[in-house]
Design a protein around this motif. Structure first.
Motif, mmCIF file in Angstrom:
data_model
loop_
_atom_site.group_PDB
_atom_site.id
_atom_site.type_symbol
_atom_site.label_atom_id
_atom_site.label_comp_id
_atom_site.label_asym_id
_atom_site.label_seq_id
_atom_site.Cartn_x
_atom_site.Cartn_y
_atom_site.Cartn_z
ATOM 1 N N THR A 1 41.847 -50.975 8.001
ATOM 2 C CA THR A 1 40.722 -51.050 7.423
ATOM 3 C C THR A 1 40.383 -51.157 6.061
ATOM 4 O OG1 THR A 1 40.044 -49.434 9.490
ATOM 5 C CG2 THR A 1 38.131 -49.906 7.908
ATOM 6 N N SER B 1 45.610 -47.220 7.898
ATOM 7 C CA SER B 1 44.357 -47.917 8.332
ATOM 8 C C SER B 1 44.104 -49.163 7.727
ATOM 9 C CB SER B 1 43.101 -46.812 7.599
ATOM 10 O OG SER B 1 41.969 -47.721 7.799
ATOM 11 N N SER C 1 41.994 -48.825 15.516
ATOM 12 C CA SER C 1 41.464 -47.880 14.234
ATOM 13 C C SER C 1 42.776 -47.319 13.520
ATOM 14 C CB SER C 1 40.405 -46.842 14.623
ATOM 15 O OG SER C 1 41.280 -45.990 15.263
#
Ligand SMILES: *Cc1c(COP(=O)(O)O)cnc(C)c1O
Length: 385
Positions: free
Chosen positions: A203, A201, A81
């Motif tokens: 993500t 990040s 993460s």
């Protein structure tokens, strides 16, 4: 190194896997050795070996090489993460009694790390307005070990002068670390300005499709190997080979997606700025943004996320507007193909809302890969209703 080379070739040893264009997902936990000598060598220096997938894995290594090169860094680690890519190096490099100078209002879980987690180990943080260099100088103490930056911020977009902060820190032997999620290495390379560690990040823009949670940390091999050898291996927030493969695939189209998100954000923000129901639009590449000059100096382009406020900032008005959107989705996160909205009011209790607090009035929008006109149409019907 050329961008096209990094994204399409670097780290890929196709002759080792049937000349396949797309790399294999090496879905294994461990690796075997032919002799005790080789085995002992790997065990004694895991940073240089592929021994066990909590450490290194060949699919992840392809990704690490590309990400380090994108950041102009010597080395990189990937994590399960973005917040692990922030927490692990801080836990690795700081000791009990150390002090951090951080920009105010960094990412929400970074705030929790500084305010609740690190104090358990005797590490304290001073939060400052990072737009004035003097604030850094005033906050530094003899025990300051880390200056933590996030430029731009991902809700209110404050920037820090990365080069100038790096100079201040180097003179006092303080490590600098920046969260570069907003720009991604495509639009900003903090290491080029002298920042020691860059986290992001993955993500968000690196993955780009809202289907993987991951983080990246780049820096010198000296720092990265130190972090790997202890806290990285101890905390074990390693990424799966399948997620690493998804990130490699995401990287192939990173420039296209970044350009698209930037161009559409230009169109959407300039439309919003002319709309009578809109009060202000905060986006680093707007001419009226208070640090617009610094933004154009440090950033090659701008992320597609901005915030805005309504002329009528009542709680009911903000709620009605957001509830009426049909295509722009209400969700946390950003960086994917889909446009998203999150107003501050969703993050606080109704009775906490203070109309005089500018942060409370903000509505954050991330512009994804849809046609700009499609998004403008959705905003228009929600504003005009
Ligand atoms: C999302 C985000 C993070 C945390 O990343 P995760 O991948 O969700 O752990 C950190 N910093 C910023 C600026 C973010 O937007």
């Amino acid at each position: 190194m050329e961008l096209s080379y990094i994204l399409n070739e670097l780290g890929e040893e196709r002759e080792n896997y049937f000349n396949a264009v797309s790399p294999p997902i090496i879905q294994t936990s461990n690796f075997t050795f032919k002799t005790i000598d080789e085995f002992r060598q790997a065990l004694s220096n895991e940073f240089e070996a592929t021994l066990y997938s909590r450490g290194h894995n060949p699919t992840l290594n392809i990704l690490r090489k590309k990400l380090a090169a994108l950041d102009n860094a010597e080395n990189a680690l990937v994590f399960s993460s973005g917040i692990a890519a922030i927490s692990v190096p801080i836990l690795a490099l700081l000791q009990q009694g150390d002090h951090i100078v951080s920009v105010e209002n960094p990412y929400s879980w970074t705030i929790k790390l500084f305010k609740s987690f690190l104090p358990k180990f005797g590490i304290t943080t001073t939060f400052i307005d990072g737009s004035a260099l003097q604030n850094f100088k005033d906050a530094i103490r003899p025990e300051t070990k880390l200056i933590y930056l996030e430029s731009p911020n991902t809700f209110s977009y404050e920037l820090q002068d990365l080069k100038a902060v790096a100079v201040i820190a180097k003179a006092k032997n303080i490590i600098t670390m920046a969260d570069n999620s907003y720009c991604s290495p495509y639009y900003q390379k903090p290491i080029d300005f002298g920042i020691d560690l860059v986290a992001q990040s993955a993500t968000k823009y690196i993955g780009g499709h809202s289907d993987v949670v991951a983080g990246v940390l780049s820096g010198s091999t000296e720092l990265i190997s130190r972090i790997f050898n202890h806290e990285f291996m101890n905390i074990g927030a390693s990424l799966s080979p399948h997620s690493a493969w998804l990130l490699i695939r995401g990287l192939r189209t990173l420039p296209l997606r970044m350009q698209r998100s930037f161009e559409s954000a230009k169109a959407v923000t300039s439309w919003l700025r002319r709309h009578p129901a809109i009060d202000q639009v905060i986006w680093p590449f707007n001419n009226d943004f208070k640090q617009s000059e610094l933004a154009h100096e440090q950033m090659q382009g701008c992320g597609g996320m901005f915030s805005f406020t309504l002329k009528d900032p009542s709680l009911e008005k903000i709620e009605t507007f957001c509830n009426r959107l049909k295509h722009i989705l209400m969700a946390v996160s950003w960086g994917g193909h889909e446009s998203l909205i999150i107003p501050t009011i969703a993050t606080i209790a109704k009775d906490e809302y203070d109309v005089n607090n500018e942060r409370h009035r903000l509505i954050r929008m991330y512009v994804g890969l849809e046609e700009a006109d499609y998004l403008i149409g959705d905003l228009e019907q929600a504003l005009n209703n």
